[in-house]
Design an enzyme around this catalytic site. Structure first.
Site, short mmCIF file in Angstrom:
data_model
loop_
_atom_site.label_atom_id
_atom_site.label_comp_id
_atom_site.label_asym_id
_atom_site.label_seq_id
_atom_site.Cartn_x
_atom_site.Cartn_y
_atom_site.Cartn_z
CB SER A 132 -8.31 -3.41 -4.51
OG SER A 132 -9.13 -4.17 -5.35
CD GLU B 218 -2.85 1.96 -10.45
OE1 GLU B 218 -1.99 2.74 -10.00
OE2 GLU B 218 -3.54 1.23 -9.71
CD GLU C 71 -8.99 4.83 -7.47
OE1 GLU C 71 -8.41 4.06 -8.26
OE2 GLU C 71 -9.04 4.66 -6.23
CG ASP D 294 -5.71 -3.88 -11.60
OD1 ASP D 294 -5.39 -3.14 -12.56
OD2 ASP D 294 -6.04 -3.45 -10.49
CE LYS E 156 -8.15 -1.32 -12.94
NZ LYS E 156 -7.05 -0.68 -12.20
O1 KIV Z 1 -7.71 -2.70 -7.90
C1 KIV Z 1 -8.82 -2.18 -7.86
O2 KIV Z 1 -9.74 -2.67 -7.20
C2 KIV Z 1 -9.03 -0.95 -8.61
C3 KIV Z 1 -10.17 -0.09 -8.16
C4 KIV Z 1 -9.83 1.33 -8.28
C5 KIV Z 1 -11.41 -0.40 -8.87
O3 KIV Z 1 -8.31 -0.66 -9.52
#
Ligand code: KIV
Length: 283
Positions: A47, A117, A184, A85, A115
């Site tokens: 994000s 997706e 989410e 992420d 993390k």
């Molecule tokens: O990148 C991000 O902030 C996320 C949110 C959905 C928490 O993955």
């Protein structure tokens, strides 16, 4: 100073019904405030694309941007669990690419896990990364990196067919060896089913109650003004505070009120005469 957590601490929190509270952060000061406040986990989320870099989504975010910001967050929060992420196209090409890039988060930026997706469609990548000894958090439901394929930033699982896809993703993430999963943008009913079905912790954003919550820091602090998602709750309005501070600063400089005497350096004692002579020598 609180003891640094490990994956089993989060598993135990789920068992005990204790909520795990996390937030996104992208810089040193925010990370240090989050750690001081006792936040359980920090996500250096992609994000950042919107919140830090002003893009209109997460797709353009690069590995180098993520790693740089993860390093800043680690410096600010040395004792907090940090999630790196994985950005769009850093794990989609092959298991080898996914393992290599996940490894960079751990080796170069000292994050505790990564993390990524997707569920069924990335199960092989999750398995590969887990087999390399790296902890993986899944992210299912509304997955912003594939918003084009989803037809926009839309809640998922609102009818039975879509709920089935979300549930299958959750099962695939757990079966592939992830230590936790973020859900989410799905209805409470679907989240509760997944939370009960899975042994691993299930965290939510826009997914109602589960084993813990995350918010994007810009939404929580009122710093991101482009839009506020339905599930975002503002705990402060820093945009207002910052704008007022900048306005006050502009006004004071223009009115010669800043810098005032207390903001200035002064000559060392007894140097006045020597300085005057110096000035005179330039005449
Ligand atoms: O990148 C991000 O902030 C996320 C949110 C959905 C928490 O993955």
């Amino acid at each position: 100073m609180a003891k640094k957590r490990n994956r089993w601490d989060f598993q135990e929190m789920k068992t005990k019904g204790e909520q795990c509270v996390w937030v996104t952060a992208y810089d040193y000061p925010t990370a240090s405030f989050a750690e001081a406040a006792g936040i359980d986990m920090i996500l250096v989320g992609d994000s950042m694309g919107m919140v830090v870099f002003g893009y209109d989504g997460t797709v353009p975010v690069t590995m180098e941007q993520c790693l740089m910001l993860c390093k800043a967050v680690r410096a600010g929060a040395p004792n907090t669990w940090i999630i790196g992420d994985m950005p769009f196209m850093s794990y989609h090409v092959s298991v080898e690419q996914a393992v290599e890039n996940a490894g960079r988060f751990i080796k170069e930026a000292a994050t505790d896990c990564i993390k990524l997706e997707g569920g069924v469609r990335v199960a092989d990548k999750i398995r590969g990364i887990v087999d390399a000894g790296i902890l993986v958090m899944g992210h299912i439901g509304l997955t912003p990196q594939s918003s084009a394929a989803l037809g926009g930033f839309k809640a998922q699982g609102r009818d039975a067919a879509s709920a089935r896809a979300v549930i299958d993703d959750a099962l695939a993430v757990e079966a592939a060896g992830a230590f936790s999963v973020l859900v989410e943008g799905v209805p409470q009913e679907v989240t509760t089913f997944i939370q009960k079905k899975l042994g691993i912790p299930v965290y939510g954003i826009g997914a109602g109650l589960c084993d813990g919550q995350v918010q994007v820091v810009g939404d929580l602090l009122g710093l991101f003004t482009a839009f506020t998602p339905k599930f975002g709750k503002k705990y402060a309005n820093l945009a207002e505070v910052e704008t007022k501070a900048f306005k006050d600063y502009v006004d004071e400089v223009k009115a010669l009120k800043y810098p005032a005497d207390e903001h200035k350096y002064h000559l060392l004692k007894g140097e006045e005469e020597a300085l005057q002579k110096l000035f005179d020598s330039y005449k």
